[in-house]
Design an enzyme around this catalytic site. Structure first.
Site, PDB file in Angstrom:
ATOM      1  N   THR A   5      42.014 -49.563 -16.652  1.00 23.63           N
ATOM      2  CA  THR A   5      41.169 -48.461 -17.095  1.00 23.63           C
ATOM      3  C   THR A   5      39.717 -48.891 -17.051  1.00 23.63           C
ATOM      4  O   THR A   5      39.380 -49.988 -17.495  1.00 23.63           O
ATOM      5  CB  THR A   5      41.506 -48.030 -18.539  1.00 23.63           C
ATOM      6  OG1 THR A   5      42.895 -47.741 -18.639  1.00 23.63           O
ATOM      7  CG2 THR A   5      40.721 -46.791 -18.940  1.00 23.63           C
ATOM      8  N   SER A   6      38.876 -48.007 -16.539  1.00 24.11           N
ATOM      9  CA  SER A   6      37.438 -48.256 -16.554  1.00 24.11           C
ATOM     10  C   SER A   6      36.756 -47.025 -17.125  1.00 24.11           C
ATOM     11  O   SER A   6      36.684 -45.983 -16.470  1.00 24.11           O
ATOM     12  CB  SER A   6      36.930 -48.545 -15.141  1.00 24.11           C
ATOM     13  OG  SER A   6      35.563 -48.838 -15.153  1.00 24.11           O
ATOM     14  N   GLY A   7      36.303 -47.130 -18.382  1.00 22.69           N
ATOM     15  CA  GLY A   7      35.690 -46.000 -19.052  1.00 22.69           C
ATOM     16  C   GLY A   7      34.210 -46.211 -19.283  1.00 22.69           C
ATOM     17  O   GLY A   7      33.626 -47.199 -18.837  1.00 22.69           O
ATOM     18  N   ALA A   8      33.597 -45.270 -19.999  1.00 23.55           N
ATOM     19  CA  ALA A   8      32.165 -45.337 -20.268  1.00 23.55           C
ATOM     20  C   ALA A   8      31.815 -46.510 -21.167  1.00 23.55           C
ATOM     21  O   ALA A   8      30.735 -47.092 -21.060  1.00 23.55           O
ATOM     22  CB  ALA A   8      31.705 -44.030 -20.907  1.00 23.55           C
ATOM     23  N   GLU A   9      32.733 -46.875 -22.066  1.00 17.36           N
ATOM     24  CA  GLU A   9      32.442 -47.916 -23.051  1.00 17.36           C
ATOM     25  C   GLU A   9      33.037 -49.275 -22.702  1.00 17.36           C
ATOM     26  O   GLU A   9      32.500 -50.301 -23.105  1.00 17.36           O
ATOM     27  CB  GLU A   9      32.959 -47.485 -24.434  1.00 17.36           C
ATOM     28  CG  GLU A   9      32.287 -46.260 -25.012  1.00 17.36           C
ATOM     29  CD  GLU A   9      30.803 -46.469 -25.259  1.00 17.36           C
ATOM     30  OE1 GLU A   9      30.415 -47.592 -25.627  1.00 17.36           O
ATOM     31  OE2 GLU A   9      30.040 -45.512 -25.065  1.00 17.36           O
ATOM     32  N   ALA A  10      34.163 -49.272 -21.988  1.00 18.14           N
ATOM     33  CA  ALA A  10      34.849 -50.555 -21.780  1.00 18.14           C
ATOM     34  C   ALA A  10      35.759 -50.511 -20.558  1.00 18.14           C
ATOM     35  O   ALA A  10      36.157 -49.436 -20.093  1.00 18.14           O
ATOM     36  CB  ALA A  10      35.671 -50.909 -23.016  1.00 18.14           C
ATOM     37  N   ILE A  12      39.484 -52.098 -19.295  1.00 17.95           N
ATOM     38  CA  ILE A  12      40.714 -52.654 -19.854  1.00 17.95           C
ATOM     39  C   ILE A  12      41.487 -53.357 -18.744  1.00 17.95           C
ATOM     40  O   ILE A  12      41.789 -52.767 -17.704  1.00 17.95           O
ATOM     41  CB  ILE A  12      41.606 -51.555 -20.476  1.00 17.95           C
ATOM     42  CG1 ILE A  12      40.817 -50.703 -21.476  1.00 17.95           C
ATOM     43  CG2 ILE A  12      42.838 -52.185 -21.141  1.00 17.95           C
ATOM     44  CD1 ILE A  12      40.334 -51.436 -22.691  1.00 17.95           C
ATOM     45  N   LYS A  26      25.381 -51.009 -20.331  1.00 20.32           N
ATOM     46  CA  LYS A  26      24.792 -49.710 -20.013  1.00 20.32           C
ATOM     47  C   LYS A  26      23.413 -49.946 -19.403  1.00 20.32           C
ATOM     48  O   LYS A  26      22.509 -50.428 -20.083  1.00 20.32           O
ATOM     49  CB  LYS A  26      24.680 -48.855 -21.280  1.00 20.32           C
ATOM     50  CG  LYS A  26      26.000 -48.548 -21.976  1.00 20.32           C
ATOM     51  CD  LYS A  26      26.841 -47.617 -21.126  1.00 20.32           C
ATOM     52  CE  LYS A  26      28.137 -47.247 -21.816  1.00 20.32           C
ATOM     53  NZ  LYS A  26      27.958 -46.435 -23.016  1.00 20.32           N
ATOM     54  N   ASP A 126      39.873 -41.712 -33.201  1.00 16.93           N
ATOM     55  CA  ASP A 126      40.356 -41.106 -31.954  1.00 16.93           C
ATOM     56  C   ASP A 126      41.874 -40.956 -32.008  1.00 16.93           C
ATOM     57  O   ASP A 126      42.601 -41.450 -31.145  1.00 16.93           O
ATOM     58  CB  ASP A 126      39.943 -41.966 -30.755  1.00 16.93           C
ATOM     59  CG  ASP A 126      40.222 -41.290 -29.412  1.00 16.93           C
ATOM     60  OD1 ASP A 126      40.327 -40.045 -29.383  1.00 16.93           O
ATOM     61  OD2 ASP A 126      40.334 -42.002 -28.397  1.00 16.93           O
TER      62      ASP A 126
END
Length: 203
Positions: A5-10, A12, A26, A126
């Site tokens: 997973t590649s999200g806005a915050e991290a 995985i 950022k 969340d």
């Protein structure tokens, strides 16, 4: 390690038995500010995972950390979202165990977990059925938005957002199942009613 997973915050990453969560830089932030925020958020998340481990609340076991990475146990199982929607079960090793549990059983267990967290002033931030994994039992995961608070307002918002998730993704009846495992006291119930009223006005 495989990036899953590649999200806005991290980002995985996973191996057979471990998960690595790496906070991403950022580019729009000043370097010093970005570094400080990532260190602070990583430290807070580690603190919460370690607290959950100490309380024996089913969650990934914490292994180690550095400035921006958290290394933790990989929970091998199925997202509760898939189970409640009867998805991707036929070839899974946990099928027999899952079939022995009803949807109500699962939601009650989730209610127990969230109640234990709130009783220790831990707000998840969340709550969705994607953030619960069924293996030998149900585990809660993903504490990137979690924080400590003893305020009924924060606990009520956590509950309200989970209610909305259950209704929109699953079934309104599941909300009552969840509250069979999470006993709401009078003051929290009053705040929850306020939050629901506010939510309806915005919709």
């Amino acid at each position: 390690m495989i990036l899953i997973t590649s999200g806005a915050e991290a980002e995985i990453y996973e191996s057979e038995n471990m998960i690595i969560k790496r906070r991403v830089k950022k580019n729009y932030r000043i370097d010093e500010l970005d570094s400080m925020l990532n260190k602070t958020r990583t430290k807070r998340e580690v603190n919460i995972i370690k607290k959950l481990n100490a309380l024996n609340i089913p969650s990934p076991m914490f292994y180690t950390t550095n400035k921006y990475d958290i290394v933790m146990e990989k929970i091998k199982g199925i997202p509760v979202k898939n189970i409640l929607n009867n998805e991707s079960l036929t070839s899974n090793q946990f099928l027999n165990k899952i079939c022995a549990k009803t949807h109500k059983d699962i939601l009650i267990e989730i209610g127990n977990i969230v109640y234990a967290m709130h009783n220790n002033n831990i707000i998840h931030g969340d709550l969705t059925t994607l953030n619960f994994i069924y293996s030998d039992k149900i585990h809660i995961i993903d504490f990137g938005l979690s924080f400590y608070s003893n305020k009924d307002e924060d606990k009520a918002v956590d509950l309200y957002l989970f209610e909305k998730s259950l209704i929109s993704v699953h079934n309104e009846e599941f909300v009552s199942y969840f509250y069979s495992g999470y006993i709401v006291n009078e003051t929290l119930n009053k705040k929850l009613l306020e939050i629901r009223k506010r939510g309806r006005k915005r919709e």
